[in-house]
Design an enzyme around this catalytic site. Structure first.
Site, PDB file in Angstrom:
ATOM      1  N   GLU A   1     -38.887 -35.299  11.909  1.00  0.00           N
ATOM      2  CA  GLU A   1     -37.885 -34.219  11.892  1.00  0.00           C
ATOM      3  C   GLU A   1     -38.518 -32.911  11.423  1.00  0.00           C
ATOM      4  O   GLU A   1     -38.233 -31.838  11.951  1.00  0.00           O
ATOM      5  CB  GLU A   1     -36.719 -34.589  10.972  1.00  0.00           C
ATOM      6  CG  GLU A   1     -35.854 -35.718  11.501  1.00  0.00           C
ATOM      7  CD  GLU A   1     -34.788 -36.133  10.499  1.00  0.00           C
ATOM      8  OE1 GLU A   1     -33.608 -36.115  10.863  1.00  0.00           O
ATOM      9  OE2 GLU A   1     -35.134 -36.471   9.344  1.00  0.00           O
TER      10      GLU A   1
ATOM     11  N   ASP B   1     -16.796  -8.142   9.102  1.00  0.00           N
ATOM     12  CA  ASP B   1     -16.151  -6.998   9.737  1.00  0.00           C
ATOM     13  C   ASP B   1     -17.166  -5.861   9.854  1.00  0.00           C
ATOM     14  O   ASP B   1     -18.243  -5.885   9.248  1.00  0.00           O
ATOM     15  CB  ASP B   1     -14.909  -6.572   8.931  1.00  0.00           C
ATOM     16  CG  ASP B   1     -15.244  -6.245   7.493  1.00  0.00           C
ATOM     17  OD1 ASP B   1     -15.962  -5.249   7.276  1.00  0.00           O
ATOM     18  OD2 ASP B   1     -14.817  -6.976   6.573  1.00  0.00           O
TER      19      ASP B   1
ATOM     20  N   GLY C   1     -17.232 -16.706   1.010  1.00  0.00           N
ATOM     21  CA  GLY C   1     -16.831 -18.096   1.212  1.00  0.00           C
ATOM     22  C   GLY C   1     -17.056 -18.437   2.678  1.00  0.00           C
ATOM     23  O   GLY C   1     -16.152 -18.916   3.355  1.00  0.00           O
TER      24      GLY C   1
ATOM     25  N   ASP D   1     -29.707 -19.872  -3.938  1.00  0.00           N
ATOM     26  CA  ASP D   1     -28.263 -19.617  -3.891  1.00  0.00           C
ATOM     27  C   ASP D   1     -27.669 -19.751  -5.291  1.00  0.00           C
ATOM     28  O   ASP D   1     -28.371 -19.631  -6.310  1.00  0.00           O
ATOM     29  CB  ASP D   1     -27.628 -20.586  -2.873  1.00  0.00           C
ATOM     30  CG  ASP D   1     -26.382 -20.029  -2.211  1.00  0.00           C
ATOM     31  OD1 ASP D   1     -25.325 -20.050  -2.864  1.00  0.00           O
ATOM     32  OD2 ASP D   1     -26.460 -19.564  -1.060  1.00  0.00           O
TER      33      ASP D   1
ATOM     34  N   PHE E   1       0.834  -1.210   0.000  1.00  0.00           N
ATOM     35  CA  PHE E   1       0.000   0.000   0.000  1.00  0.00           C
ATOM     36  C   PHE E   1       0.864   1.253   0.000  1.00  0.00           C
ATOM     37  O   PHE E   1       1.832   1.370   0.744  1.00  0.00           O
ATOM     38  CB  PHE E   1      -0.906   0.047   1.238  1.00  0.00           C
ATOM     39  CG  PHE E   1      -1.572   1.401   1.455  1.00  0.00           C
ATOM     40  CD1 PHE E   1      -2.698   1.751   0.726  1.00  0.00           C
ATOM     41  CD2 PHE E   1      -1.044   2.334   2.349  1.00  0.00           C
ATOM     42  CE1 PHE E   1      -3.307   3.000   0.902  1.00  0.00           C
ATOM     43  CE2 PHE E   1      -1.643   3.574   2.527  1.00  0.00           C
ATOM     44  CZ  PHE E   1      -2.777   3.908   1.800  1.00  0.00           C
TER      45      PHE E   1
ATOM     46  N   CYS F   1     -21.343 -12.203   2.763  1.00  0.00           N
ATOM     47  CA  CYS F   1     -20.816 -13.569   2.769  1.00  0.00           C
ATOM     48  C   CYS F   1     -19.497 -13.514   2.019  1.00  0.00           C
ATOM     49  O   CYS F   1     -19.349 -12.719   1.081  1.00  0.00           O
ATOM     50  CB  CYS F   1     -21.802 -14.498   2.054  1.00  0.00           C
ATOM     51  SG  CYS F   1     -21.222 -16.193   1.867  1.00  0.00           S
TER      52      CYS F   1
HETATM   53  C1  DGJ Z   1     -19.837 -19.752  -0.574  1.00  0.00           C
HETATM   54  C2  DGJ Z   1     -20.918 -19.496   0.435  1.00  0.00           C
HETATM   55  O1  DGJ Z   1     -20.378 -19.365   1.709  1.00  0.00           O
HETATM   56  C3  DGJ Z   1     -21.941 -20.609   0.359  1.00  0.00           C
HETATM   57  O2  DGJ Z   1     -22.911 -20.440   1.355  1.00  0.00           O
HETATM   58  C4  DGJ Z   1     -22.554 -20.634  -1.004  1.00  0.00           C
HETATM   59  O3  DGJ Z   1     -23.277 -19.453  -1.223  1.00  0.00           O
HETATM   60  C5  DGJ Z   1     -21.465 -20.799  -2.065  1.00  0.00           C
HETATM   61  N1  DGJ Z   1     -20.417 -19.831  -1.898  1.00  0.00           N
HETATM   62  C6  DGJ Z   1     -22.046 -20.686  -3.443  1.00  0.00           C
HETATM   63  O4  DGJ Z   1     -21.092 -20.714  -4.404  1.00  0.00           O
END
Ligand code: DGJ
Length: 747
Positions: free
Chosen positions: A613, A533, A527, A365, A279, A525
């Protein structure tokens, strides 16, 4: 009034803390004190006898009691007689980085100014920020540095950011900038930080600080799975309910560094800010650079209070919009239910099942666009795959809405697949160094968010999708770190700005979309929890905590997450067994308990479940919705450290100390061990509580098999006894080793 400016003494006061600075006889800004309130000027503690033959200020050369080598500074700069880690380093036009900052003026503000292009702590519903600027200048270099402070009195939190203005007629280059810098005189501290990896984020680590420099950082242009921009300095005797500790949180989603140095005379300096690796930022004449903001809090009473302060400041002063305070929908996400294998009818079936279970929102998703039947292709080609869905997305959403269910969609805006029309058309929009092969992860490249054209394109695209499709929710994913950091729109000498410009581009896109769609719930999200954060929480009031939904591992991840981040921000779901990450089979009840301290939802296909369930899930959802106000608005207490104990335990107590919920689980059954006690926290010692062993009641002989074989066990205890002696919870011989107690005051 929490800001006091008295001649040369500048004090920031919160309900329980004092932060004090002074202008010394040479005009330098010293840091005097941060901690418990005192009733006087703390400058008498400063001992700055020159102990080495190091350069001192020219005008102080005959004063042997004054040396920058050991003085506590409010903004330590590079060079100029201070050889410790510096919070600000600027390469001046002549090439040196020796800054000489003296106080120019101190300005109380009647309101807090926004931070241009960055997330910042703002006035809340319950309290306004009080603000003050301290303007420093290097007169000869014609550089002004403004320290922006804001104080949240009731919340015991102080925010600080650093702004640099170049009045020099030549360009300068910022090399390091840390909004948080704290100097402590001889004090023993442990450092607590949160390391990790994918599917194992924010693991708690505590270690004594020794001489030298410790570096907790991310250079991945994301806050990262590996480290979190959150550090605690704790007195060695500090624990959950007692002892001094300092929390420091950076409101930024890019590369960061947290540095802690113990110096030659056992003083400690902590810095938290932008990672100086890879940086630097060129500031032309009359340009300004604004750092991200850092949040600091001090607790005299251990980590629980510290966490409450951060939870409150994030809820009231960081998160925005209706979802910062309102109830959140219980959702079912299609990812682990179907991965890429679905069509319109199977999604409508999933929706029907979701509705029958009593959830509020179905999330479609990854896999709904382009030719995305696996993760090799199509990111960037955000056209609905109508062949796969057998209908336009609008029609699918309409049908889901007609079922009385909300509908959400997964997107990953900052990415592009190598195999995509977008990349074929605009290879220069990806961060790829010309003439070199790209670095590929999950078959995807990263778009150049430093390029405004890319950001505008993404804004037009996604605002249209949200508008046309009437979405209720967006899951904003980010599955790989940007690497290499290269932008085709910046000259060679500005490539070191890409990491920060990338984050600014993402913030710009988030700001425009969240502003335009205030009724859409955005969930962050990366991964799993790779970008969990306070910067992201400004835009997305909930974040998927981890891809690891194994109930045992998840409680550890959530334990680490809870130190700084409010429970209402933690995306947490029940998934199918065997667990897709660990293959472990944990009971449905324990999976529910693990997913409870969060936004709650399911990550499974109900069609694959037994009838019983599904019935249990219906009950879980009703129960969670009943409890959500307590979980979101109550104070959260950690009752065990799952990294040291073989159990996780936590509880929520409402603000009036009338209701509480205790939850937890044992990780393994210990043979012939008569259970163990959990000492509760946060209750009113003078109140009596009726304790109900809820969900699956326990007897003194162990676990009842069937809930309706007996009424839930109840008993009455005093708050004082529960917080001193604790309460016994049993271990059980099956794998269903979770416990839940609900408390209601009788007074
Ligand atoms: C990573 C996310 O954390 C998962 O919940 C899902 O949305 C996958 N990617 C989809 O590619």
């Amino acid at each position: 009034m929490s800001i006091h400016i008295e001649e040369n003494l500048f004090s920031l006061e919160t309900k329980n803390t004092l932060y004090q600075m002074m202008k010394d006889p040479y005009g330098q800004l010293l840091h005097l004190w941060y901690g418990k309130k005192t009733d006087q000027n703390m400058d008498y503690l400063i001992n700055s006898n020159e102990i080495n033959y190091t350069g001192v200020l020219y005008e102080s050369q005959h004063d042997r009691s004054y040396s920058n080598d050991i003085l506590p500074f409010e903004l330590p700069v590079s060079g100029h007689g201070d050889f410790r880690i510096s919070a600000l380093s600027i390469e001046l036009p002549e090439g040196s980085a020796d800054l000489d900052l003296r106080i120019k003026e101190v300005i109380p503000k009647d309101h807090k100014e926004p931070l241009n292009g960055l997330p910042y702590s703002h006035d809340g519903k319950n309290e306004k920020a009080e603000a003050m600027d301290i303007v420093l200048e290097d007169h000869q270099a014609a550089i002004e540095v403004i320290l922006h402070y804001s104080v949240f009195y009731e919340t015991d939190v102080i925010a600080r950011s650093v702004e640099v203005i170049n009045h020099n007629e030549k360009a300068i280059r910022i090399r390091r900038i840390f909004p948080i810098s704290l100097d402590f005189q001889e004090q023993k501290f442990d450092l607590i930080h949160f390391y990790g990896r994918h599917v194992m984020e924010r693991q708690f680590e505590r270690e004594p600080i020794s001489h030298g420099i410790k570096n907790i950082s991310s250079s991945r242009a994301m806050s990262s799975h590996q480290h979190n921009p959150a550090l605690i300095l704790a007195s060695p005797n500090a624990d959950e309910l007692s002892g001094p500790c300092y929390g420091n949180l950076l409101m930024y989603s890019g590369s960061f560094a947290g540095l802690v140095e113990k110096d030659q005379i056992d003083q400690i300096r902590l810095l938290l800010g932008m990672n100086p690796d890879h940086f630097s930022w060129t500031l032309e004449s009359n340009e300004r650079f604004q750092s991200p903001e850092g949040l600091m809090s001090y607790s005299e009473d251990g980590f629980s209070t510290l966490s409450h302060n951060f939870h409150h400041v994030i809820e009231d002063h960081v998160m925005r919009g209706r979802f910062a305070k309102e109830a959140k929908p219980v959702l079912l996400n299609s990812w682990e239910a179907a991965y890429f294998t679905f069509d319109g009818l199977s999604i409508l079936n999933l929706a029907r099942e979701t509705k029958e279970l009593g959830a509020d929102l179905l999330v479609l998703d990854d896999g709904w666009f382009g030719y995305r039947n696996n993760d090799y292709t199509s990111l960037g080609d955000w056209q609905v795959n109508e062949e796969k869905l057998q209908m336009p997305l609008e029609m699918l959403v309409r049908q889901v809405h007609q079922m009385g269910l909300k509908f959400g969609l997964w997107i990953e805006p900052e990415m592009v697949s190598e195999d995509s029309d977008l990349y074929r058309k605009h290879p220069e929009w990806a961060m790829v160094i010309p003439s070199r092969k790209p670095l590929v992860a999950r078959s995807q490249l990263v778009l150049d968010m430093a390029n405004p054209e890319v950001v505008n394109y993404l804004y037009d695209l996604f605002s249209k999708i949200i508008r046309d499709t009437h979405l209720d929710y967006i899951k904003w994913d980010f599955n790989r770190s940007p690497d290499p950091l290269y932008s085709s729109v910046l000259p060679a000498n500005r490539q070191s700005e890409v990491s920060h410009r990338f984050v600014l581009g993402t913030y710009n896109l988030l700001e425009r979309l969240t502003h335009e769609f205030p009724d859409v719930l955005f969930e962050g999200c990366a991964g799993g929890g790779g970008r969990f954060d306070a910067g992201m929480l400004y835009y997305t009031p909930q974040i998927w905590c981890s891809d690891d939904t194994d109930a045992h591992e998840r409680t550890k991840i959530q334990y680490g997450t809870s130190f700084f981040y409010p429970i209402r921000s933690v995306g947490s779901h029940v998934s199918a067994i065997p667990n897709h990450q660990t293959r472990r089979k944990i009971s449905l009840n324990d999976r529910k308990i693990a997913a409870s301290p969060g936004t709650f939802g399911y990550e499974l296909n109900p069609a694959e479940l037994e009838w019983s369930e599904k019935r249990d899930i219906e009950k879980q959802i009703i129960e969670y919705k009943r409890r959500q106000p307590l979980i979101f608005d109550g104070n959260y207490y950690r009752l065990s450290n799952p990294f040291e104990d073989h159990a996780a335990a936590w509880m929520f107590v409402d603000k009036n100390q009338d209701k509480a919920l205790v939850q937890g689980m044992f990780y393994r059954f210990i043979s012939n061990y008569p259970g163990r006690k959990v000492v509760l926290a946060g209750l009113d010692p003078d109140k009596k509580y009726e304790v109900t062993y809820s969900s699956f009641p326990l007897s003194s002989h162990g676990r009842f098999e069937e809930e309706n074989e007996s009424a839930p066990a109840k008993a009455i205890f005093s708050g004082q006894a529960l917080m001193t002696g604790g309460i016994r919870v049993q271990t059980s011989m099956n794998d269903d080793a979770g416990f839940e107690l609900e408390l209601e005051s009788l007074n």
